[in-house]
Scaffold this active site. Sequence first.
Site, PDB file in Angstrom:
ATOM      1  N   ALA A  65      91.153  32.256  12.017  1.00 51.14           N
ATOM      2  CA  ALA A  65      89.895  32.239  11.488  1.00 51.14           C
ATOM      3  C   ALA A  65      89.834  30.552  11.131  1.00 51.14           C
ATOM      4  CB  ALA A  65      89.944  32.747  10.067  1.00 51.14           C
ATOM      5  N   GLY A 108      93.292  35.441  12.570  1.00 54.63           N
ATOM      6  CA  GLY A 108      92.210  36.120  12.927  1.00 54.63           C
ATOM      7  C   GLY A 108      92.064  36.228  14.397  1.00 54.63           C
ATOM      8  N   GLU A 111      94.195  39.353  15.358  1.00 56.01           N
ATOM      9  CA  GLU A 111      93.523  40.442  14.766  1.00 56.01           C
ATOM     10  C   GLU A 111      92.324  40.846  15.598  1.00 56.01           C
ATOM     11  OE1 GLU A 111      93.407  38.485  11.067  1.00 56.01           O
ATOM     12  OE2 GLU A 111      94.655  40.039  10.080  1.00 56.01           O
ATOM     13  N   GLU A 131      99.699  33.200   9.264  1.00 58.53           N
ATOM     14  CA  GLU A 131      98.977  33.223   7.853  1.00 58.53           C
ATOM     15  C   GLU A 131     100.185  32.490   6.884  1.00 58.53           C
ATOM     16  OE1 GLU A 131      98.278  35.407  10.023  1.00 58.53           O
ATOM     17  OE2 GLU A 131      96.286  35.943   9.986  1.00 58.53           O
TER      18      GLU A 131
HETATM   19  N1  DAK Z   1      91.090  26.612  12.056  1.00 62.08           N
HETATM   20  C1  DAK Z   1      90.307  25.291  12.148  1.00 62.08           C
HETATM   21  N2  DAK Z   1      90.760  24.526  12.997  1.00 62.08           N
HETATM   22  C2  DAK Z   1      91.439  24.715  13.956  1.00 62.08           C
HETATM   23  C3  DAK Z   1      92.339  25.937  14.023  1.00 62.08           C
HETATM   24  C4  DAK Z   1      91.932  26.985  12.963  1.00 62.08           C
HETATM   25  N3  DAK Z   1      92.511  28.149  12.730  1.00 62.08           N
HETATM   26  N4  DAK Z   1      93.254  25.969  14.790  1.00 62.08           N
HETATM   27  C5  DAK Z   1      93.131  24.707  15.550  1.00 62.08           C
HETATM   28  N5  DAK Z   1      92.031  24.116  15.135  1.00 62.08           N
HETATM   29  C6  DAK Z   1      91.573  22.836  15.378  1.00 62.08           C
HETATM   30  C7  DAK Z   1      92.554  21.578  14.925  1.00 62.08           C
HETATM   31  O1  DAK Z   1      92.569  21.254  13.539  1.00 62.08           O
HETATM   32  C8  DAK Z   1      92.317  20.467  15.708  1.00 62.08           C
HETATM   33  O2  DAK Z   1      91.127  19.989  15.363  1.00 62.08           O
HETATM   34  P1  DAK Z   1      90.765  18.218  14.979  1.00 62.08           P
HETATM   35  O3  DAK Z   1      92.025  17.987  14.396  1.00 62.08           O
HETATM   36  O4  DAK Z   1      90.839  17.606  16.814  1.00 62.08           O
HETATM   37  O5  DAK Z   1      89.489  18.175  14.641  1.00 62.08           O
HETATM   38  C9  DAK Z   1      91.796  21.315  17.202  1.00 62.08           C
HETATM   39  O6  DAK Z   1      91.584  22.673  16.596  1.00 62.08           O
HETATM   40  C10 DAK Z   1      93.082  21.316  18.113  1.00 62.08           C
HETATM   41  O7  DAK Z   1      94.334  21.678  17.263  1.00 62.08           O
HETATM   42  P2  DAK Z   1      95.719  20.986  17.443  1.00 62.08           P
HETATM   43  O8  DAK Z   1      95.500  19.381  17.609  1.00 62.08           O
HETATM   44  O9  DAK Z   1      96.336  21.484  16.207  1.00 62.08           O
HETATM   45  O10 DAK Z   1      96.358  21.512  18.690  1.00 62.08           O
HETATM   46  P3  DAK Z   1      97.911  21.655  18.878  1.00 62.08           P
HETATM   47  O11 DAK Z   1      97.860  22.081  20.524  1.00 62.08           O
HETATM   48  O12 DAK Z   1      98.635  20.593  18.653  1.00 62.08           O
HETATM   49  O13 DAK Z   1      98.219  23.019  18.061  1.00 62.08           O
HETATM   50  C11 DAK Z   1      98.203  25.168  17.314  1.00 62.08           C
HETATM   51  C12 DAK Z   1      97.731  24.193  18.567  1.00 62.08           C
HETATM   52  C13 DAK Z   1      97.237  26.428  17.652  1.00 62.08           C
HETATM   53  C14 DAK Z   1      99.677  25.635  17.335  1.00 62.08           C
HETATM   54  C15 DAK Z   1      97.657  24.579  15.894  1.00 62.08           C
HETATM   55  O14 DAK Z   1      96.274  24.362  16.000  1.00 62.08           O
HETATM   56  C16 DAK Z   1      97.737  25.607  14.941  1.00 62.08           C
HETATM   57  O15 DAK Z   1      98.521  26.065  14.485  1.00 62.08           O
HETATM   58  N6  DAK Z   1      96.536  26.248  14.459  1.00 62.08           N
HETATM   59  C17 DAK Z   1      96.137  26.942  13.405  1.00 62.08           C
HETATM   60  C18 DAK Z   1      97.073  28.450  13.640  1.00 62.08           C
HETATM   61  C19 DAK Z   1      96.845  29.213  12.296  1.00 62.08           C
HETATM   62  O16 DAK Z   1      97.219  29.062  11.246  1.00 62.08           O
HETATM   63  N7  DAK Z   1      95.944  30.298  12.485  1.00 62.08           N
HETATM   64  C20 DAK Z   1      95.973  31.145  11.292  1.00 62.08           C
HETATM   65  C21 DAK Z   1      94.677  30.919  10.539  1.00 62.08           C
HETATM   66  S1  DAK Z   1      94.379  31.840   9.145  1.00 62.08           S
HETATM   67  C22 DAK Z   1      89.330  37.353   7.157  1.00 62.08           C
HETATM   68  C23 DAK Z   1      89.247  37.559   8.441  1.00 62.08           C
HETATM   69  C24 DAK Z   1      90.283  36.837   9.049  1.00 62.08           C
HETATM   70  C25 DAK Z   1      91.199  35.967   8.552  1.00 62.08           C
HETATM   71  C26 DAK Z   1      91.128  35.859   7.038  1.00 62.08           C
HETATM   72  C27 DAK Z   1      90.063  36.537   6.456  1.00 62.08           C
HETATM   73  N8  DAK Z   1      88.213  38.076   6.251  1.00 62.08           N
HETATM   74  C28 DAK Z   1      87.427  38.812   6.898  1.00 62.08           C
HETATM   75  C29 DAK Z   1      87.954  37.691   4.969  1.00 62.08           C
HETATM   76  C30 DAK Z   1      92.222  35.091   9.123  1.00 62.08           C
HETATM   77  C31 DAK Z   1      92.941  34.126   8.737  1.00 62.08           C
HETATM   78  C32 DAK Z   1      93.502  33.260   9.733  1.00 62.08           C
HETATM   79  O17 DAK Z   1      93.595  33.421  11.031  1.00 62.08           O
END
Ligand code: DAK
Length: 257
Positions: A65, A108, A111, A131
């Site tokens: 997400a 997400g 998921e 998360e």
């Molecule tokens: N959200 C927003 N931006 C994201 C992102 C994300 N989840 N993942 C990556 N990006 C963006 C980065 O910020 C970066 O943007 P700029 O800074 O260049 O503007 C760009 O994508 C490239 O990412 P990186 O520079 O970080 O790339 P790397 O290759 O170094 O790293 C990575 C890739 C996937 C390991 C890293 O980006 C990362 O750790 N991303 C976050 C992964 C994460 O934590 N995912 C879980 C998020 S929480 C719900 C439904 C669903 C959910 C909640 C509620 N409801 C129905 C209420 C779900 C929650 C989640 O998924």
Amino acid sequence: MEYILVREQYEPAVALIQLNRPKELNALNTQLMQELRDTLQQLDKNDSVRVVIITGNEQAFAAGADIKQMSDKSAIDMLVIDQFSTWDQIRRIKKPIIAAVSGFALGGGCELAMMCDMIIASETAKFGQPEIKIGVMPGAGGTQRLTKAIGKAKAMELILTGRFITAEEAQAYGLVNKVVPVEMYLYEAAQLAKEIAQMSPIAAQLAKEAVNRSFETHLDEGLSFERKNFYLTFASEDQKEGMRAFVERRKPDFKGK
Ligand code: DAK
């Protein structure tokens, strides 16, 4: 549509939806999810489509997400935005959906892939529920679906550490149907979709519903639900055609009636 691309006849009777926020690794913001929901609902009603493939790009299926969109929200903001209703509507799509996953399928994104009916992965795919690393926990079914898919021990490990698993591990644990080289994952998903598209769409819909019931209910209720849907296939012309074709040793011609 701003964040998704749609090809209604990617293959005959097979639609392809591509998540398309490449710079953000397809982070699932509210608008993307609404566009996905609207498109899936339209395809669900479109008689010329029998199977849907959801994919991202080689780098990412979806990295979760949109954390930037969520970061400053309060609990009440999240409650009022009620993104769950969009996800719930996607869950109710009746046609078979295949996720074609390459690169990151995280949070997400993982998921969403698990909400699809099957997953075809490229060798480069990485699955995880990270998360916990940003202080939350899976919110769109991860604790339930991952646990059912790969068992308590591994699900607990992934959800509590935020570690990623490779496509090969995901296949060994039963999360994905097949792993293929990166140039093949979309082709492989299309082959699977085409095979399913030749079946009776009525039987496919009822069977999908019944398989999903096994996740959602106890066995007794699941079995009686399965039985009712099984009986219902006998109300279709496709059942007559399918069984007749078998007896006559020819290919069935399913009309969706
Ligand atoms: N959200 C927003 N931006 C994201 C992102 C994300 N989840 N993942 C990556 N990006 C963006 C980065 O910020 C970066 O943007 P700029 O800074 O260049 O503007 C760009 O994508 C490239 O990412 P990186 O520079 O970080 O790339 P790397 O290759 O170094 O790293 C990575 C890739 C996937 C390991 C890293 O980006 C990362 O750790 N991303 C976050 C992964 C994460 O934590 N995912 C879980 C998020 S929480 C719900 C439904 C669903 C959910 C909640 C509620 N409801 C129905 C209420 C779900 C929650 C989640 O998924």
